[in-house]
Scaffold this active site. Sequence first.
Site, PDB file in Angstrom:
ATOM      1  N   GLY A  22      -4.188   6.878   2.216  1.00  0.00           N
ATOM      2  CA  GLY A  22      -4.618   5.983   3.310  1.00  0.00           C
ATOM      3  C   GLY A  22      -4.864   4.406   2.917  1.00  0.00           C
ATOM      4  CG  LEU A  24      -1.717   4.031   5.913  1.00  0.00           C
ATOM      5  CD1 LEU A  24      -1.084   4.587   6.881  1.00  0.00           C
ATOM      6  CD2 LEU A  24      -1.330   4.760   4.378  1.00  0.00           C
ATOM      7  CG  HIS A  25      -0.567  -1.275   1.249  1.00  0.00           C
ATOM      8  ND1 HIS A  25       0.709  -1.140   0.812  1.00  0.00           N
ATOM      9  CD2 HIS A  25      -1.393  -0.812   0.283  1.00  0.00           C
ATOM     10  CE1 HIS A  25       0.509  -0.166  -0.454  1.00  0.00           C
ATOM     11  NE2 HIS A  25      -0.574   0.065  -0.816  1.00  0.00           N
ATOM     12  CG  HIS A  28       0.773   3.225   2.036  1.00  0.00           C
ATOM     13  ND1 HIS A  28      -0.219   2.433   2.209  1.00  0.00           N
ATOM     14  CD2 HIS A  28       0.639   4.006   0.966  1.00  0.00           C
ATOM     15  CE1 HIS A  28      -1.018   2.829   0.910  1.00  0.00           C
ATOM     16  NE2 HIS A  28      -0.595   3.854   0.521  1.00  0.00           N
ATOM     17  CD  GLN A 139      10.728   4.234  -9.129  1.00  0.00           C
ATOM     18  OE1 GLN A 139      11.802   4.551  -8.384  1.00  0.00           O
ATOM     19  NE2 GLN A 139      10.382   4.907  -9.772  1.00  0.00           N
ATOM     20  CD  GLN A 144       1.961   9.788  -7.307  1.00  0.00           C
ATOM     21  OE1 GLN A 144       0.577   9.828  -7.555  1.00  0.00           O
ATOM     22  NE2 GLN A 144       2.501   9.215  -6.326  1.00  0.00           N
ATOM     23  CB  SER A 176      -2.562  -1.515  -4.836  1.00  0.00           C
ATOM     24  OG  SER A 176      -3.506  -0.861  -5.277  1.00  0.00           O
ATOM     25  CB  SER A 177      -5.312   0.983  -0.934  1.00  0.00           C
ATOM     26  OG  SER A 177      -4.186   1.956  -0.624  1.00  0.00           O
TER      27      SER A 177
HETATM   28  P1  AMP Z   1      -1.371   6.050  -2.370  1.00  0.00           P
HETATM   29  O1  AMP Z   1      -1.904   5.904  -1.115  1.00  0.00           O
HETATM   30  O2  AMP Z   1      -1.955   4.928  -3.475  1.00  0.00           O
HETATM   31  O3  AMP Z   1      -1.646   7.472  -2.899  1.00  0.00           O
HETATM   32  O4  AMP Z   1      -0.088   5.853  -2.428  1.00  0.00           O
HETATM   33  C1  AMP Z   1       0.889   6.733  -1.448  1.00  0.00           C
HETATM   34  C2  AMP Z   1       2.368   6.221  -1.686  1.00  0.00           C
HETATM   35  O5  AMP Z   1       2.710   4.917  -1.592  1.00  0.00           O
HETATM   36  C3  AMP Z   1       2.670   6.653  -3.481  1.00  0.00           C
HETATM   37  O6  AMP Z   1       3.884   7.151  -3.498  1.00  0.00           O
HETATM   38  C4  AMP Z   1       2.520   4.982  -3.706  1.00  0.00           C
HETATM   39  O7  AMP Z   1       3.691   5.237  -4.988  1.00  0.00           O
HETATM   40  C5  AMP Z   1       3.281   4.338  -2.576  1.00  0.00           C
HETATM   41  N1  AMP Z   1       2.974   2.802  -2.717  1.00  0.00           N
HETATM   42  C6  AMP Z   1       1.697   2.546  -2.943  1.00  0.00           C
HETATM   43  N2  AMP Z   1       1.813   1.169  -3.209  1.00  0.00           N
HETATM   44  C7  AMP Z   1       3.120   0.624  -2.866  1.00  0.00           C
HETATM   45  C8  AMP Z   1       3.908  -0.504  -2.840  1.00  0.00           C
HETATM   46  N3  AMP Z   1       3.054  -1.781  -3.134  1.00  0.00           N
HETATM   47  N4  AMP Z   1       5.391  -0.387  -2.734  1.00  0.00           N
HETATM   48  C9  AMP Z   1       5.943   0.878  -2.555  1.00  0.00           C
HETATM   49  N5  AMP Z   1       5.012   1.772  -2.464  1.00  0.00           N
HETATM   50  C10 AMP Z   1       3.837   1.947  -2.685  1.00  0.00           C
END
Ligand code: AMP
Length: 275
Positions: A22, A24-25, A28, A139, A144, A176-177
């Site tokens: 969540g 989200l940006h 996501h 990526q 992960q 990034s969140s």
């Molecule tokens: P998270 O909500 O941080 O667990 O991320 C969920 C998914 O979004 C994961 O697969 C992350 O790798 C991806 N994600 C997070 N930040 C980015 C970003 N800046 N660019 C591309 N994918 C992202």
Amino acid sequence: MQRLSRKLKAENKSIGFVPTMGFLHEGHISLVKKSKQKSNVTVVSIFVNPAQFAPNEDFKKYPRDLRHDKNLLKTIGTDYLFIPEVSEVYQTNYQTFVEVDEISRILEGEFRPFHFKGVATILSILFNCVLPDYTFFGQKDAQQVAVIRQMIKDLKFTTEIIACPIVREKDGLAMSSRNIYLSINERSDALVLFKALKLAEKLVMEGERLADIIISKMINEINSIDSSKIDYVRIVDVDKFSQVDSLISGSRYYFLIACKIGNTRLIDNVIIKVS
Ligand code: AMP
């Protein structure tokens, strides 16, 4: 969720899945867009997974804004949003954890020893609920992706992993969140991760092939910022995720950084193909 997924499958619809925590940006959203292109139906999950945070980490204060997330997902046309409760996912007397061995212990695993156990466990549970044909990851969390690829292969999950490029702010900071934790000064300090990756690209382009030399120059760049504290700067083979001493022509490598800016831990990486 399982009942719904089975119904969709019975209708011969392919399911694309985007697991998230969540807040989200655009990063996501890029995954959701990819899923919409490739699948008949897209499911996004939001679950801040307590099992992947150590007791000293930010589980409690991890940013949450469900209303904003729902609006954003509605705007781009997400089919289903899956928001399970912690108590539904980990019911009383929960006992089962999934550990992916070697690849979970290096890099992030050196600093977050139980992190990937939590990640592999929650994704196993979510895969069993959503039954996705395709699962979309960023990526940005390169290790992960590697851990989950290994898990899928070993445990014979049937979903196909699709890794998508890192989405960055205009100035290069990886979205990034957790960027919300950064003060104004730290936000500009945080650019040093991107700068160090760019420096690595330049060094490789100029012909440098020794990993130690590239890494020490990246470290110097990051250390020039007072608020930074490096966990690691590493170069690994893209396929095996193993550390390398020198770069070989025609091969691709991850250049990976994990670094605190103030109290906020950030990760970033770039893939470089050596010509
Ligand atoms: P998270 O909500 O941080 O667990 O991320 C969920 C998914 O979004 C994961 O697969 C992350 O790798 C991806 N994600 C997070 N930040 C980015 C970003 N800046 N660019 C591309 N994918 C992202």
